[in-house]
Motif scaffolding. Sequence first.
Motif, PDB file in Angstrom:
ATOM      1  N   THR A  75      10.101 -14.981 -25.983  1.00 50.97           N
ATOM      2  CA  THR A  75      11.457 -15.533 -26.572  1.00 50.97           C
ATOM      3  C   THR A  75      11.210 -16.971 -27.037  1.00 50.97           C
ATOM      4  O   THR A  75      11.522 -17.397 -28.090  1.00 50.97           O
ATOM      5  CB  THR A  75      12.492 -15.635 -25.628  1.00 50.97           C
ATOM      6  N   ASP A  76      10.527 -17.690 -26.509  1.00 49.56           N
ATOM      7  CA  ASP A  76      10.316 -19.105 -26.866  1.00 49.56           C
ATOM      8  C   ASP A  76       9.297 -19.167 -28.095  1.00 49.56           C
ATOM      9  O   ASP A  76       9.152 -20.328 -28.784  1.00 49.56           O
ATOM     10  CB  ASP A  76       9.456 -19.821 -25.554  1.00 49.56           C
ATOM     11  N   LEU A  77       8.659 -18.126 -28.202  1.00 55.28           N
ATOM     12  CA  LEU A  77       7.485 -18.128 -29.374  1.00 55.28           C
ATOM     13  C   LEU A  77       8.105 -17.146 -30.412  1.00 55.28           C
ATOM     14  O   LEU A  77       7.608 -17.457 -31.617  1.00 55.28           O
ATOM     15  CB  LEU A  77       6.305 -17.304 -29.042  1.00 55.28           C
ATOM     16  N   GLY A  78       9.248 -16.850 -30.394  1.00 53.94           N
ATOM     17  CA  GLY A  78      10.036 -16.322 -31.608  1.00 53.94           C
ATOM     18  C   GLY A  78       9.399 -14.848 -32.082  1.00 53.94           C
ATOM     19  O   GLY A  78       9.495 -14.432 -33.054  1.00 53.94           O
ATOM     20  N   LEU A  79       8.797 -14.193 -30.815  1.00 58.36           N
ATOM     21  CA  LEU A  79       8.025 -12.839 -31.300  1.00 58.36           C
ATOM     22  C   LEU A  79       9.157 -11.997 -31.693  1.00 58.36           C
ATOM     23  O   LEU A  79      10.175 -11.952 -31.198  1.00 58.36           O
ATOM     24  CB  LEU A  79       7.272 -12.365 -30.315  1.00 58.36           C
ATOM     25  N   PRO A  80       8.740 -10.937 -32.545  1.00 61.84           N
ATOM     26  CA  PRO A  80       9.549  -9.988 -32.825  1.00 61.84           C
ATOM     27  C   PRO A  80      10.055  -9.248 -31.881  1.00 61.84           C
ATOM     28  O   PRO A  80       9.194  -8.863 -30.659  1.00 61.84           O
ATOM     29  CB  PRO A  80       8.685  -8.875 -33.768  1.00 61.84           C
ATOM     30  N   SER A 107       9.812 -25.656 -26.133  1.00 61.13           N
ATOM     31  CA  SER A 107      10.404 -24.592 -26.687  1.00 61.13           C
ATOM     32  C   SER A 107      11.389 -23.985 -25.960  1.00 61.13           C
ATOM     33  O   SER A 107      10.824 -23.241 -25.125  1.00 61.13           O
ATOM     34  CB  SER A 107       9.549 -23.687 -27.593  1.00 61.13           C
ATOM     35  N   GLY A 108      12.651 -23.956 -26.279  1.00 59.31           N
ATOM     36  CA  GLY A 108      13.657 -23.162 -25.291  1.00 59.31           C
ATOM     37  C   GLY A 108      14.181 -24.077 -24.161  1.00 59.31           C
ATOM     38  O   GLY A 108      15.065 -23.517 -23.555  1.00 59.31           O
ATOM     39  N   VAL A 109      14.024 -25.113 -23.993  1.00 59.37           N
ATOM     40  CA  VAL A 109      14.536 -25.932 -22.934  1.00 59.37           C
ATOM     41  C   VAL A 109      15.930 -26.361 -23.295  1.00 59.37           C
ATOM     42  O   VAL A 109      16.260 -26.560 -24.239  1.00 59.37           O
ATOM     43  CB  VAL A 109      13.534 -27.240 -22.611  1.00 59.37           C
ATOM     44  N   PRO A 110      16.710 -26.188 -22.155  1.00 55.92           N
ATOM     45  CA  PRO A 110      18.264 -26.356 -22.431  1.00 55.92           C
ATOM     46  C   PRO A 110      18.585 -27.786 -22.771  1.00 55.92           C
ATOM     47  O   PRO A 110      17.897 -28.769 -22.056  1.00 55.92           O
ATOM     48  CB  PRO A 110      18.672 -25.745 -21.109  1.00 55.92           C
ATOM     49  N   LEU A 111      19.241 -27.942 -23.811  1.00 53.32           N
ATOM     50  CA  LEU A 111      19.415 -29.437 -24.328  1.00 53.32           C
ATOM     51  C   LEU A 111      21.077 -29.547 -24.722  1.00 53.32           C
ATOM     52  O   LEU A 111      21.403 -28.601 -25.366  1.00 53.32           O
ATOM     53  CB  LEU A 111      18.607 -29.474 -25.616  1.00 53.32           C
ATOM     54  N   ILE A 112      21.520 -30.492 -24.083  1.00 54.14           N
ATOM     55  CA  ILE A 112      22.883 -30.799 -24.625  1.00 54.14           C
ATOM     56  C   ILE A 112      22.896 -31.889 -25.757  1.00 54.14           C
ATOM     57  O   ILE A 112      21.871 -32.698 -25.898  1.00 54.14           O
ATOM     58  CB  ILE A 112      23.831 -30.950 -23.449  1.00 54.14           C
ATOM     59  N   GLU A 113      23.563 -31.853 -26.615  1.00 50.46           N
ATOM     60  CA  GLU A 113      23.924 -32.782 -27.695  1.00 50.46           C
ATOM     61  C   GLU A 113      25.201 -33.192 -27.591  1.00 50.46           C
ATOM     62  O   GLU A 113      26.257 -32.396 -27.557  1.00 50.46           O
ATOM     63  CB  GLU A 113      23.789 -32.149 -29.183  1.00 50.46           C
TER      64      GLU A 113
END
Length: 481
Positions: A39-44, A143-149
């Motif tokens: 998922t973090d690599l955006g694979l198909p 890549s994909g680490v939860p982030l709040i803005e």
Amino acid sequence: MYKAVIGLEVHCELETKSKNFSSAPNQFSKIPNQHVAPTDLGLPGILPVVNKEACKKALLTAIALHCENPNEIIFDRKNYFYPDLPKGYQITQVTKPMGKNGYLDILVQGKWKRVGIHQLHLEEDTASLEHDKNYTLIDYNRSGVPLIEIVTEPCLETSEEAITFLEDLKDIFLYLGVSEAKSNYGQMRCDVNISVKKEESTELGTKVEMKNINAFHRVKQAIDYEIKRQINQLENGEKILQETRRIAEDGKTYAMREKVDAIDYKYFIEPNIPSTKITNEYLNELKKMIPKLKMDRYIQYIEKYKMKEEDAKVLVKNKKIADYFEQVQKNCHDTELVIHFMTTFILSTLNKLEISLEELWITEEMLSKVIQLVEKGQISLDHGKKILYQSIEKKIDPIELIKKENLHQINDEKELIVLIKKIMEENPEQVRQYIEEDNFHVINFFIGQTMKQSNRQANPNKSLELIQQELERRKQNEQSI
Ligand code: ADP
Ligand code: MG
């Protein structure tokens, strides 16, 4: 006169076991691409699964910032291309973010200021890029680490306000335990938007944006420099360009690219994540989990405990220290004494030994017991501190230490009178002066001797009383002979 207008977009990585939409560990690693799931690599064919803990932590923060919360969680796709975003889109929140229209009250130069929070949303971090001269390396650990803005309203006016806001926000993250917010690890970073306008103007000026600043002192530099630069520009009759700038090592900002139009990210609701209802019960449950926060304690300490502002400030800075103080305060009667021990013993010892509270040998119970002895007059304040220092050194419970090394105050009258009589036998001349010459000054001499010979452990008030009695008794005896 010009006035600066500043708005911040603060990003903070959340502390969770796994990433926001995959089961890869959310962990910093020096080894690149170690914590990566498809998922973090955006694979198909990938399908994101939402991390409940991340949602909970984002909601907790939104509640702490007095936001209105949504009745359901919806994620959206923000489409753009960049090498650090292999999917070609970032999963974020636009339709129904975790919080909207909140605020945080900050105290700047003795005045309260309410900073409006436009919104708080949960999204995913990008990969990190390492640029070399001829190539760029991509590390997908992030890549994909939860982030709040957290997006503020354009309502800050000085760098001091901005820094105070950021510091208070960081302390809220720590108080809530949602993130360690280490800026040197890039866990907390912020985009600074800044414009200037004529004081009387109701319209905002053209803003300049500076992205991804880690360190707070760099935020201050960037703001202070930009305010001067923009005012200069306007004074010279020039326009402010809407652009992205960067803050360089020299403390100056340099143009990177002009921002002509808002980028069209073609947002749409993420089709692979069903919406989740948020019940009032759940929100209430979360509200109960929020501890009393820093500035609430600050007000309480000053108003209720009559603490000095500077003492309150240091005690509330760290939740563990504030909790420790409150526990000891509960166990003892004399709050002033507790504050004294906290500031002159606990904090200074932590500083001196360069340790954290968790590493300190003295627990709340130990400190409480020593303070209670001081309260009862069984040991003096200095004696109490001496025992605490020795307790740390020898790693022995202070009360044990008092027993073991016989450090307690001597209150026993029999014990004291034996000592006092011995001293009087050793010093017949002073006794004679009292009896024959009514020289009351010798009482001080005997007190001094009693303290000295008891290693300062004799109860001074009791000793005084007993010395007077014994001298009087000897005088009566003498006269009756
Ligand atoms: P954009 O559309 O460029 O993303 P937003 O309106 O979403 O701009 O605001 C982004 C951030 O910029 C917010 O923190 C906001 O407070 C701040 N901001 C908006 N307008 C201004 C301005 N004129 N001066 C300073 N900051 C601003
Ligand atoms: Mg925006």
